[in-house]
Motif scaffolding. Structure first.
Motif, PDB file in Angstrom:
ATOM      1  N   ARG A 135       0.885  -1.119   0.255  1.00 56.05           N
ATOM      2  CA  ARG A 135      -0.067   0.028  -0.059  1.00 56.05           C
ATOM      3  C   ARG A 135       0.869   1.285  -0.012  1.00 56.05           C
ATOM      4  O   ARG A 135       1.898   1.072   0.199  1.00 56.05           O
ATOM      5  N   GLU A 136       0.379   2.369  -0.250  1.00 60.06           N
ATOM      6  CA  GLU A 136       0.768   3.676  -0.477  1.00 60.06           C
ATOM      7  C   GLU A 136       1.376   3.830   1.171  1.00 60.06           C
ATOM      8  O   GLU A 136       0.813   3.726   2.113  1.00 60.06           O
ATOM      9  N   ALA A 137       2.729   4.669   1.275  1.00 57.51           N
ATOM     10  CA  ALA A 137       3.206   4.851   2.637  1.00 57.51           C
ATOM     11  C   ALA A 137       3.976   6.106   2.504  1.00 57.51           C
ATOM     12  O   ALA A 137       4.402   6.547   1.542  1.00 57.51           O
ATOM     13  N   ASP A 138       4.239   6.770   3.614  1.00 57.29           N
ATOM     14  CA  ASP A 138       5.320   7.898   3.594  1.00 57.29           C
ATOM     15  C   ASP A 138       6.546   7.405   3.588  1.00 57.29           C
ATOM     16  O   ASP A 138       6.896   6.046   3.691  1.00 57.29           O
ATOM     17  N   PHE A 139       7.505   8.269   3.599  1.00 57.33           N
ATOM     18  CA  PHE A 139       8.939   7.903   3.464  1.00 57.33           C
ATOM     19  C   PHE A 139       9.487   6.909   4.638  1.00 57.33           C
ATOM     20  O   PHE A 139      10.384   6.165   4.375  1.00 57.33           O
ATOM     21  N   ARG A 140       9.060   7.325   5.803  1.00 60.00           N
ATOM     22  CA  ARG A 140       9.538   6.534   6.938  1.00 60.00           C
ATOM     23  C   ARG A 140       8.977   5.032   7.014  1.00 60.00           C
ATOM     24  O   ARG A 140       9.672   4.303   7.225  1.00 60.00           O
ATOM     25  N   GLU A 141       7.637   4.998   6.341  1.00 61.24           N
ATOM     26  CA  GLU A 141       7.188   3.727   6.387  1.00 61.24           C
ATOM     27  C   GLU A 141       7.981   2.928   5.473  1.00 61.24           C
ATOM     28  O   GLU A 141       8.324   1.746   5.738  1.00 61.24           O
ATOM     29  N   GLY A 142       8.013   3.576   4.359  1.00 60.86           N
ATOM     30  CA  GLY A 142       8.797   2.822   3.166  1.00 60.86           C
ATOM     31  C   GLY A 142      10.221   2.410   3.423  1.00 60.86           C
ATOM     32  O   GLY A 142      10.467   1.260   3.230  1.00 60.86           O
TER      33      GLY A 142
END
Ligand code: SF4
Ligand code: SF4
Ligand code: SF4
Length: 313
Positions: free
Chosen positions: A58-65
């Motif tokens: 799923r789409e994520a922000d930079f930190r999650e990615g």
């Protein structure tokens, strides 16, 4: 130099074909597929080009990615650690993409047989380039979306192609020129495997005599030594290996340095097979798997004579 001797023996071994060849391609396919599938399915990816970071598909922000990428790398580490815990440096021999690149470079540098068709020569020559390209490309996909490669002539595209081409050339050169010397002296992962997970019970074992002890199963031809990519004596992996240099552990038993690649088994099976009719012995002295008893057993050459003497009495 071990590589030169290996390249003289390898063509004969490779020409005969072997069950391990397909297993190696299979295990390498799994490694490369994992490297591609993690970023392409969105299981984990940092997208430094367009910001479409992904985690758990799923789409994520930079930190999650970034967290996803770190967890992905850690998961790969755990899997290889468990493999090596049970089976020593099995990952080196079968799963490591750099080890496979070394193997492809060996094949590309073998002296061609005069009957080898031209398309096979081209295929063998192209192998190290193609494999290096796939490895670098798959690793880049963990950090950028593939769109960057065909997004026009802007600097991101130029940079992406620059990294891809130069890293592919660098990796190819590593396989072509340093090859197994890199595994023996420089690779920190290899060093780490050598002492963290040497595996006492799995690997290559040697039985000099036939099962009934009446004759030598071993031909003492040394083909197994000549073909070993990392300069070991497969008949005596309990002894310290010859000095490796670099960051390798000095004085460690050969078993710690053994890649469990099975090349010595391939060569040994070929030699035994070639001599089987003449000798009437088809038992292969080198075996690959969990040891049954000691790793190395020498034939007691006194035994048959003693047995004969006691029968006479
Ligand atoms: S020593 Fe390093 S590069 Fe060589 S096969 Fe093992 S992990 Fe791969
Ligand atoms: S001893 Fe055999 S299995 Fe071990 S690295 Fe050498 S050829 Fe490969
Ligand atoms: S290749 Fe096999 S037969 Fe030849 S020396 Fe090695 S163990 Fe013995």
């Amino acid at each position: 130099m071990a590589t030169d001797i290996r390249l003289k023996v390898l063509p004969r071994v490779e020409l005969r074909g072997h069950r391990y060849v397909w297993s190696r391609y299979g295990s390498q396919l799994i490694t490369v597929a994992i490297l591609f599938l993690v970023p392409l399915t969105g299981a984990a990816r940092v997208d430094l080009y367009s910001g479409h970071h992904r985690m758990l598909c799923r789409e994520a922000d930079f930190r999650e990615g970034l967290a996803g990428v770190i967890v992905g790398i850690a998961a790969l580490y755990v899997v290889t650690f468990l493999i090596n815990l049970a089976c020593g440096r099995m990952f080196c021999g079968w799963g490591c993409p750099v080890g496979f690149l070394n193997r492809l470079s060996d094949v590309a540098q073998m002296k061609p047989n005069k009957n080898t068709p031209a398309w096979k020569l081209w295929r063998d020559r192209a192998g190290p380039y193609g494999h290096s390209f796939l490895l670098v490309f798959s690793c880049m996909l963990w950090w950028t979306s593939a769109e960057v490669f065909w997004a026009g002539f802007g600097w991101p595209t130029m940079l992406a192609w620059g990294v891809l081409v130069s890293s592919t050339a660098g990796l190819w050169a590593l396989g072509w020129y340093a090859r197994w010397r890199f595994c023996m002296t420089t690779c920190p992962i290899g060093l780490y495997y050598s002492f963290v997970a040497p595996s006492d019970g799995f690997g290559i074992n040697f039985r000099e005599g036939t099962s009934d002890g009446s004759a030598d199963a071993c031909l003492h031809c040394n083909a197994c030594i000549k073909v070993c990519p990392v300069d070991l004596d497969p008949m005596n992996l309990v002894e310290s290996a010859s000095p490796r240099g670099g960051i390798a552990l000095p004085d460690a038993p050969g078993n710690n340095h053994c890649l469990k690649c099975g090349d010595c088994i391939q060569a040994c099976e070929m030699m035994i097979d070639l001599a089987a009719e003449r000798r009437g012995i088809s038992e292969v002295p080198l075996r690959f798997g969990f040891y049954q008893g000691d790793q190395r057993i020498e034939r007691n050459k006194e035994e048959p004579e003693e047995a004969a003497t006691s029968t006479d009495q």
